[in-house]
Design an enzyme around this catalytic site. Structure first.
Site, mmCIF file in Angstrom:
data_model
loop_
_atom_site.group_PDB
_atom_site.id
_atom_site.type_symbol
_atom_site.label_atom_id
_atom_site.label_comp_id
_atom_site.label_asym_id
_atom_site.label_seq_id
_atom_site.Cartn_x
_atom_site.Cartn_y
_atom_site.Cartn_z
ATOM 1 C CD GLU A 131 97.200 -5.133 44.521
ATOM 2 O OE1 GLU A 131 97.520 -4.457 44.358
ATOM 3 O OE2 GLU A 131 95.510 -5.726 43.974
ATOM 4 C CD GLU A 238 90.695 -8.602 44.753
ATOM 5 O OE1 GLU A 238 90.508 -7.468 44.215
ATOM 6 O OE2 GLU A 238 91.573 -8.500 45.667
HETATM 7 C C1 HAH Z 1 92.302 -4.783 44.240
HETATM 8 N N1 HAH Z 1 93.008 -4.602 43.120
HETATM 9 C C2 HAH Z 1 92.318 -4.790 45.350
HETATM 10 O O1 HAH Z 1 93.479 -5.953 46.080
HETATM 11 C C3 HAH Z 1 91.497 -4.604 46.462
HETATM 12 O O2 HAH Z 1 92.046 -4.329 47.501
HETATM 13 C C4 HAH Z 1 90.659 -3.473 45.933
HETATM 14 O O3 HAH Z 1 88.748 -3.215 47.042
HETATM 15 C C5 HAH Z 1 90.397 -3.338 44.693
HETATM 16 C C6 HAH Z 1 90.936 -4.313 43.885
HETATM 17 C C7 HAH Z 1 93.397 -3.870 41.870
HETATM 18 C C8 HAH Z 1 94.336 -2.927 41.291
HETATM 19 C C9 HAH Z 1 94.694 -2.123 41.715
HETATM 20 O O4 HAH Z 1 93.425 -1.470 42.865
HETATM 21 C C10 HAH Z 1 94.868 -1.166 40.806
HETATM 22 C C11 HAH Z 1 95.818 -1.187 40.231
HETATM 23 C C12 HAH Z 1 95.413 -2.289 39.995
HETATM 24 C C13 HAH Z 1 94.347 -3.564 40.123
#
Ligand code: HAH
Length: 333
Positions: A131, A238
């Site tokens: 990200e 994911e």
């Molecule tokens: C993901 N982010 C992460 O990669 C993962 O490690 C986590 O467990 C869940 C989702 C998605 C995300 C976020 O956490 C916050 C804002 C937008 C998207």
């Protein structure tokens, strides 16, 4: 055996000619969902337990106990482990970011060498940077403490360190909103630039936190085409399909309406049909959980709103979505 009573062939076996079928696990579900895991999945990802805050909460204080259990689980079954994630702006302790560029780079080096080195040859791929790209606006990179502390080349630095620590691991850049036209152009630009500079980034991870109504099949295909044009491997890292459309509060339902589960099954069928088309470039599709009794979406983007985004229900029974995904391929004999 009577065909009607035969257990459905495991998902991973059905997809053996296509790509791996993975699931995110955590310290609890590794035990509580072990039966489904063993039957249907041939790749696991730690949901939280390999993130910086879990695996190195204090400087040089590494907590390998749970990650080691996950690695042993996978090794005993001959299945793969995806490493998630080395360099991210979330779930990373504040001490990592105190000080200047040299201190951050040194902490990154110690962290990556310790973590990637420990699982060298056992974790077949790593989400090295998660990200880093900004969602909206003109900037390519997110204004993260990594960018502020180390400058733009923190990304290249992370990939080089990971490659040094395990030259055989496939190294991924991973992100969400990866099918949005503006953001996918930035992700494509970033990974293209890195590869032209000779940085060892081998793959792009599409998180796949999707919904019933979005993204469109057209945007999914356009994104897979664009990323594949870089000559990198692709994984869906994911995947889940929320039954909710936005941030509206919980309707209070204890169970999802049957027609919602049918719509979700059609959506999973559509998505997996696209993935099968792209099997030459997709190496794995990982669900962000196993069954609906343990999903991060119960607390995201709204706290305490039940969601049912996965292939198995809260009692670990296959949902219509499971049948839709399984139906796409004949069981191997
Ligand atoms: C993901 N982010 C992460 O990669 C993962 O490690 C986590 O467990 C869940 C989702 C998605 C995300 C976020 O956490 C916050 C804002 C937008 C998207």
């Amino acid at each position: 055996m009577d065909e009607a009573h035969a257990a459905p062939a495991g998902l991973w076996k059905r997809y053996a000619g296509h790509f791996r079928i993975g699931a995110a696990v955590n310290r609890r579900t590794l035990d509580s969902h072990a039966r489904l895991l063993a039957e249907h999945f041939n790749s696991i990802t730690a949901e939280n337990e390999m993130k910086w805050g879990s695996i190195e909460p204090n400087p040089d204080d590494f907590r390998f106990e749970v990650p080691d259990r996950m690695a042993a689980f996978a090794t005993a079954r001959g299945i793969g482990i995806r490493g998630h994630t080395l360099v991210w702006h979330n779930q990373t302790p504040a001490w990592v970011f105190s000080g200047g560029r040299m201190e951050l780079a040194e902490r990154m080096r110690r962290h990556i060498q310790a973590v990637v080195g420990r699982y060298r040859g056992r974790i077949y791929c790593w989400d090295v940077v998660n990200e880093a790209v900004a969602d909206a606006g003109g900037d390519r990179l997110r204004a993260s403490p990594w960018l502020e502390g180390m400058g733009e080349d923190y990304i290249a630095h992370a990939f080089q360190l990971a490659h040094g620590a395990d030259p055989d691991a496939t190294l991924f850049y991973n992100d969400y909103n990866e099918t949005d036209p503006g953001k996918r152009a930035k992700i494509h630009g970033l990974v293209g630039d890195l590869r032209r500079e000779g940085v060892p980034v081998h793959g792009i991870g599409l998180q796949g936190h999707w919904r019933l109504d979005a993204p469109s099949a057209r945007d999914i295909r356009a994104s897979l085409d664009l990323y594949a044009s870089l000559g990198v491997r692709l994984q869906v890292t994911e995947l889940d399909v929320s039954v909710h459309a936005g941030r509206e509060p919980a309707a209070g339902a204890a169970e999802p309406a049957p027609e919602l589960l049918e719509r979700q099954a059609e959506r999973y069928a559509e998505i997996f049909a696209i993935f099968r088309e792209y099997r030459a470039v997709i190496d794995a599709v990982t669900l962000w959980g196993i069954a609906d009794d343990a999903t991060w979406l119960d607390n995201f983007p709204v706290r305490g709103r039940k969601d049912w985004p996965l292939l198995f229900d809260t009692h670990h029974r296959p949902k219509p979505a499971f049948a839709a995904v399984a139906r796409g391929v004949e069981p191997a004999r």
